[in-house]
Design a protein around this motif. Structure first.
Motif, PDB file in Angstrom:
ATOM      1  N   GLY A   1     -65.635   8.030  97.190  1.00 49.02           N
ATOM      2  CA  GLY A   1     -64.735   6.884  97.220  1.00 49.02           C
ATOM      3  C   GLY A   1     -63.520   7.053  98.102  1.00 49.02           C
ATOM      4  N   ALA A   2     -63.397   8.199  98.769  1.00 50.40           N
ATOM      5  CA  ALA A   2     -62.253   8.426  99.652  1.00 50.40           C
ATOM      6  C   ALA A   2     -62.322   7.513 100.864  1.00 50.40           C
ATOM      7  CB  ALA A   2     -62.210   9.885 100.095  1.00 50.40           C
ATOM      8  N   LEU A   3     -61.156   7.045 101.312  1.00 50.14           N
ATOM      9  CA  LEU A   3     -61.065   6.196 102.497  1.00 50.14           C
ATOM     10  C   LEU A   3     -60.813   7.081 103.717  1.00 50.14           C
ATOM     11  CD1 LEU A   3     -58.873   3.282 101.072  1.00 50.14           C
ATOM     12  CD2 LEU A   3     -61.370   3.500 101.085  1.00 50.14           C
ATOM     13  N   CYS A   4     -61.792   7.168 104.583  1.00 48.69           N
ATOM     14  CA  CYS A   4     -61.723   8.059 105.741  1.00 48.69           C
ATOM     15  C   CYS A   4     -61.448   7.236 106.993  1.00 48.69           C
ATOM     16  CB  CYS A   4     -63.039   8.818 105.895  1.00 48.69           C
ATOM     17  SG  CYS A   4     -63.604   9.642 104.385  1.00 48.69           S
ATOM     18  N   PRO A   5     -60.267   7.362 107.579  1.00 44.81           N
ATOM     19  CA  PRO A   5     -59.938   6.532 108.753  1.00 44.81           C
ATOM     20  C   PRO A   5     -60.845   6.867 109.930  1.00 44.81           C
ATOM     21  CG  PRO A   5     -58.330   8.292 108.503  1.00 44.81           C
ATOM     22  CD  PRO A   5     -59.201   8.331 107.274  1.00 44.81           C
ATOM     23  N   THR A   6     -61.102   5.873 110.772  1.00 49.61           N
ATOM     24  CA  THR A   6     -61.911   6.123 111.957  1.00 49.61           C
ATOM     25  C   THR A   6     -61.116   6.948 112.960  1.00 49.61           C
ATOM     26  OG1 THR A   6     -61.207   4.177 113.199  1.00 49.61           O
ATOM     27  CG2 THR A   6     -63.024   3.885 111.626  1.00 49.61           C
ATOM     28  N   VAL A   7     -61.836   7.686 113.795  1.00 49.28           N
ATOM     29  CA  VAL A   7     -61.191   8.459 114.848  1.00 49.28           C
ATOM     30  C   VAL A   7     -60.343   7.550 115.726  1.00 49.28           C
ATOM     31  CG1 VAL A   7     -61.636   9.723 116.987  1.00 49.28           C
ATOM     32  CG2 VAL A   7     -62.840  10.354 114.895  1.00 49.28           C
TER      33      VAL A   7
ATOM     34  N   ARG B   1     -60.734  13.827 106.056  1.00 51.90           N
ATOM     35  CA  ARG B   1     -61.991  13.402 106.651  1.00 51.90           C
ATOM     36  C   ARG B   1     -61.748  12.162 107.512  1.00 51.90           C
ATOM     37  NH1 ARG B   1     -64.138  13.125 100.865  1.00 51.90           N
ATOM     38  NH2 ARG B   1     -61.986  13.759 100.560  1.00 51.90           N
ATOM     39  N   VAL B   2     -62.517  12.049 108.579  1.00 55.52           N
ATOM     40  CA  VAL B   2     -62.424  10.887 109.459  1.00 55.52           C
ATOM     41  C   VAL B   2     -63.836  10.386 109.756  1.00 55.52           C
ATOM     42  CG1 VAL B   2     -60.263  11.602 110.538  1.00 55.52           C
ATOM     43  CG2 VAL B   2     -62.439  12.303 111.558  1.00 55.52           C
ATOM     44  N   GLY B   3     -63.933   9.109 110.092  1.00 59.09           N
ATOM     45  CA  GLY B   3     -65.215   8.534 110.463  1.00 59.09           C
ATOM     46  C   GLY B   3     -65.406   8.585 111.962  1.00 59.09           C
ATOM     47  N   ILE B   4     -66.558   9.076 112.396  1.00 60.24           N
ATOM     48  CA  ILE B   4     -66.853   9.096 113.821  1.00 60.24           C
ATOM     49  C   ILE B   4     -68.093   8.240 114.081  1.00 60.24           C
ATOM     50  CG2 ILE B   4     -65.811  11.361 114.193  1.00 60.24           C
ATOM     51  CD1 ILE B   4     -68.607  12.537 114.363  1.00 60.24           C
ATOM     52  N   ARG B   5     -68.149   7.651 115.275  1.00 63.25           N
ATOM     53  CA  ARG B   5     -69.280   6.797 115.635  1.00 63.25           C
ATOM     54  C   ARG B   5     -69.530   6.897 117.133  1.00 63.25           C
ATOM     55  NH1 ARG B   5     -69.041   0.378 114.664  1.00 63.25           N
ATOM     56  NH2 ARG B   5     -67.573   0.587 116.389  1.00 63.25           N
ATOM     57  N   PRO B   6     -70.278   7.938 117.561  1.00 55.52           N
ATOM     58  CA  PRO B   6     -70.621   8.038 118.981  1.00 55.52           C
ATOM     59  C   PRO B   6     -71.390   6.791 119.432  1.00 55.52           C
ATOM     60  CG  PRO B   6     -71.184  10.055 117.803  1.00 55.52           C
ATOM     61  CD  PRO B   6     -70.834   9.041 116.768  1.00 55.52           C
ATOM     62  N   ASP B   7     -71.140   6.368 120.658  1.00 54.37           N
ATOM     63  CA  ASP B   7     -71.835   5.189 121.166  1.00 54.37           C
ATOM     64  C   ASP B   7     -73.336   5.431 121.266  1.00 54.37           C
ATOM     65  OD1 ASP B   7     -69.483   3.663 121.507  1.00 54.37           O
ATOM     66  OD2 ASP B   7     -69.060   4.707 123.381  1.00 54.37           O
ATOM     67  N   LEU B   8     -73.715   6.623 121.752  1.00 53.22           N
ATOM     68  CA  LEU B   8     -75.128   6.971 121.875  1.00 53.22           C
ATOM     69  C   LEU B   8     -75.337   8.428 121.495  1.00 53.22           C
ATOM     70  CD1 LEU B   8     -75.942   5.488 125.417  1.00 53.22           C
ATOM     71  CD2 LEU B   8     -76.438   4.414 123.224  1.00 53.22           C
TER      72      LEU B   8
ATOM     73  N   GLY C   1     -55.267  -2.932 107.530  1.00 52.46           N
ATOM     74  CA  GLY C   1     -55.259  -2.891 108.982  1.00 52.46           C
ATOM     75  C   GLY C   1     -55.855  -1.649 109.602  1.00 52.46           C
ATOM     76  N   VAL C   2     -56.407  -0.759 108.773  1.00 50.59           N
ATOM     77  CA  VAL C   2     -57.011   0.480 109.266  1.00 50.59           C
ATOM     78  C   VAL C   2     -58.512   0.440 108.989  1.00 50.59           C
ATOM     79  CG1 VAL C   2     -57.088   3.001 109.072  1.00 50.59           C
ATOM     80  CG2 VAL C   2     -54.902   1.790 108.860  1.00 50.59           C
ATOM     81  N   GLY C   3     -59.333   0.722 110.005  1.00 55.07           N
ATOM     82  CA  GLY C   3     -60.762   0.826 109.795  1.00 55.07           C
ATOM     83  C   GLY C   3     -61.073   2.106 109.047  1.00 55.07           C
ATOM     84  N   VAL C   4     -61.860   2.009 107.974  1.00 56.21           N
ATOM     85  CA  VAL C   4     -62.160   3.192 107.158  1.00 56.21           C
ATOM     86  C   VAL C   4     -63.647   3.254 106.843  1.00 56.21           C
ATOM     87  CG1 VAL C   4     -59.863   3.317 106.111  1.00 56.21           C
ATOM     88  CG2 VAL C   4     -61.652   1.967 104.994  1.00 56.21           C
ATOM     89  N   TYR C   5     -64.147   4.492 106.741  1.00 54.21           N
ATOM     90  CA  TYR C   5     -65.469   4.759 106.197  1.00 54.21           C
ATOM     91  C   TYR C   5     -65.241   5.219 104.756  1.00 54.21           C
ATOM     92  CZ  TYR C   5     -67.398   4.929 110.974  1.00 54.21           C
ATOM     93  OH  TYR C   5     -67.786   4.625 112.247  1.00 54.21           O
ATOM     94  N   VAL C   6     -66.037   4.722 103.835  1.00 54.83           N
ATOM     95  CA  VAL C   6     -65.883   5.086 102.433  1.00 54.83           C
ATOM     96  C   VAL C   6     -66.841   6.233 102.121  1.00 54.83           C
ATOM     97  CG1 VAL C   6     -65.927   4.289 100.050  1.00 54.83           C
ATOM     98  CG2 VAL C   6     -65.257   2.705 101.877  1.00 54.83           C
TER      99      VAL C   6
ATOM    100  N   ILE D   1     -69.304  10.951 108.751  1.00 52.27           N
ATOM    101  CA  ILE D   1     -67.957  11.356 108.345  1.00 52.27           C
ATOM    102  C   ILE D   1     -67.789  12.840 108.655  1.00 52.27           C
ATOM    103  CG2 ILE D   1     -66.399  11.684 106.377  1.00 52.27           C
ATOM    104  CD1 ILE D   1     -67.658   9.145 105.149  1.00 52.27           C
ATOM    105  N   TYR D   2     -66.700  13.162 109.295  1.00 48.90           N
ATOM    106  CA  TYR D   2     -66.419  14.528 109.727  1.00 48.90           C
ATOM    107  C   TYR D   2     -65.203  15.061 108.977  1.00 48.90           C
ATOM    108  CZ  TYR D   2     -64.386  18.128 112.798  1.00 48.90           C
ATOM    109  OH  TYR D   2     -63.821  19.265 113.288  1.00 48.90           O
ATOM    110  N   LYS D   3     -65.333  16.268 108.434  1.00 46.84           N
ATOM    111  CA  LYS D   3     -64.206  16.897 107.739  1.00 46.84           C
ATOM    112  C   LYS D   3     -63.350  17.642 108.753  1.00 46.84           C
ATOM    113  CE  LYS D   3     -62.925  20.043 104.002  1.00 46.84           C
ATOM    114  NZ  LYS D   3     -63.403  20.939 102.922  1.00 46.84           N
TER     115      LYS D   3
END
Length: 275
Positions: free
Chosen positions: A30-36, A184-191, A21-26, A174-176
């Motif tokens: 292999g670490a699972l990095c949750p999205t911001v 670490r977390v996954g970030i995804r700016p819109d633009l 149920g958590v969005g993750v960037y791999v 991915i941002y530490k």
């Protein structure tokens, strides 16, 4: 003549998936990095100003009520997704357009999440004398295109450059996070845009207000060092066909330190739980 930076925003081959149920960037290891967004969703903003939930407050001065706020929220979320994809497809040729897919999901969800007639009826009640189409998908397309038009007004007003080698939409990385445990977390700016000489991450919002959750996301994105100079929240208002802007700058209206501490605590707990 302005010199534009060579794009550091080439699309990375980052696997994005759903885990419990958590969005993750791999990550590469292999670490699972949750999205911001998933980290922020774990934080209770119910007592904060600009909270994400009740009440529904239109911004065009019309006093609106509805017996089905669940349908209004469901519909608004779908329109927001659709508007993001219309804009992304317009500015970034490397972006794989998903607008048709979102229209399909709206169509499929109507009848599963809600009956199309109920959604249209709720919109008609909520918007009073505004014309509402006979089906939800057509209305969603219409509203999303209005939001795109408002965004184009913002872009024109700010002389935004949409050079192919610098602009990216929905760029992932991915941002530490600097905490006492490697988080670490996954970030995804819109633009990502070139604005006033700065590489600027733009967070597009289509809701009724800019919330503390939105501000926290922007604050964390601004900490991505070495690539992003500036972060701007741009809220597109369908009701008034105008926009508003906020930027995290550390003043008293932007409790950056407090937001950062709260985010880091939740990010560390979620990252450790996933790994």
């Amino acid at each position: 003549m302005l010199e534009y930076p060579e794009s550091a925003f080439v699309r990375e081959d980052i696997t994005v998936t759903d885990y419990q149920g958590v969005g993750v960037y791999v990550d590469d290891d292999g670490a699972l990095c949750p999205t911001v967004v998933d980290v922020v969703d774990r934080i209770d903003f119910s007592e904060e100003p600009g909270r994400l939930y009740e009440p529904l407050m239109p911004t065009d001065g019309v006093n609106r009520t509805t017996d089905r706020p669940d349908l209004i929220r469901w519909y608004a979320a779908r329109v927001g997704e659709l508007a993001h994809d219309y804009i992304a497809d317009y500015v970034d040729l490397t972006y794989e357009a998903e607008a048709d897919d979102i229209c399909d999901r709206i169509h499929d969800a109507v009848g599963i999440d809600a009956d199309s007639g109920e959604v249209v009826e709720a919109l008609d009640e909520y918007r009073h004398e505004e014309y509402v189409a006979d089906d939800t998908v057509t209305q969603a397309q219409r509203d999303a295109k209005t939001l795109k038009s408002v965004w184009m007004d913002w872009a024109d007003d700010h002389n935004v450059d949409w050079l192919q080698d610098t602009i990216r939409a929905e760029w992932r990385t991915i941002y530490k996070v600097e905490v006492d445990w490697d988080t670490r977390v996954g970030i995804r700016p819109d633009l990502i845009v070139w604005l006033d000489g700065d590489v600027t991450a733009v967070s597009l919002k289509t809701g009724y207000r800019i919330t503390m959750a939105h501000r926290m996301q922007a604050t964390i994105t601004a900490k991505f060092e070495g690539a992003i100079d500036r972060v701007m929240i741009v809220r597109l208002d369908r009701d008034t066909e105008t926009y508003e802007i906020e930027e995290p700058d550390g003043n008293e209206d932007w409790p950056t330190a407090l937001l950062d501490v709260r985010f880091r605590e939740e990010a560390r707990k979620l990252f450790r739980a996933l790994n």
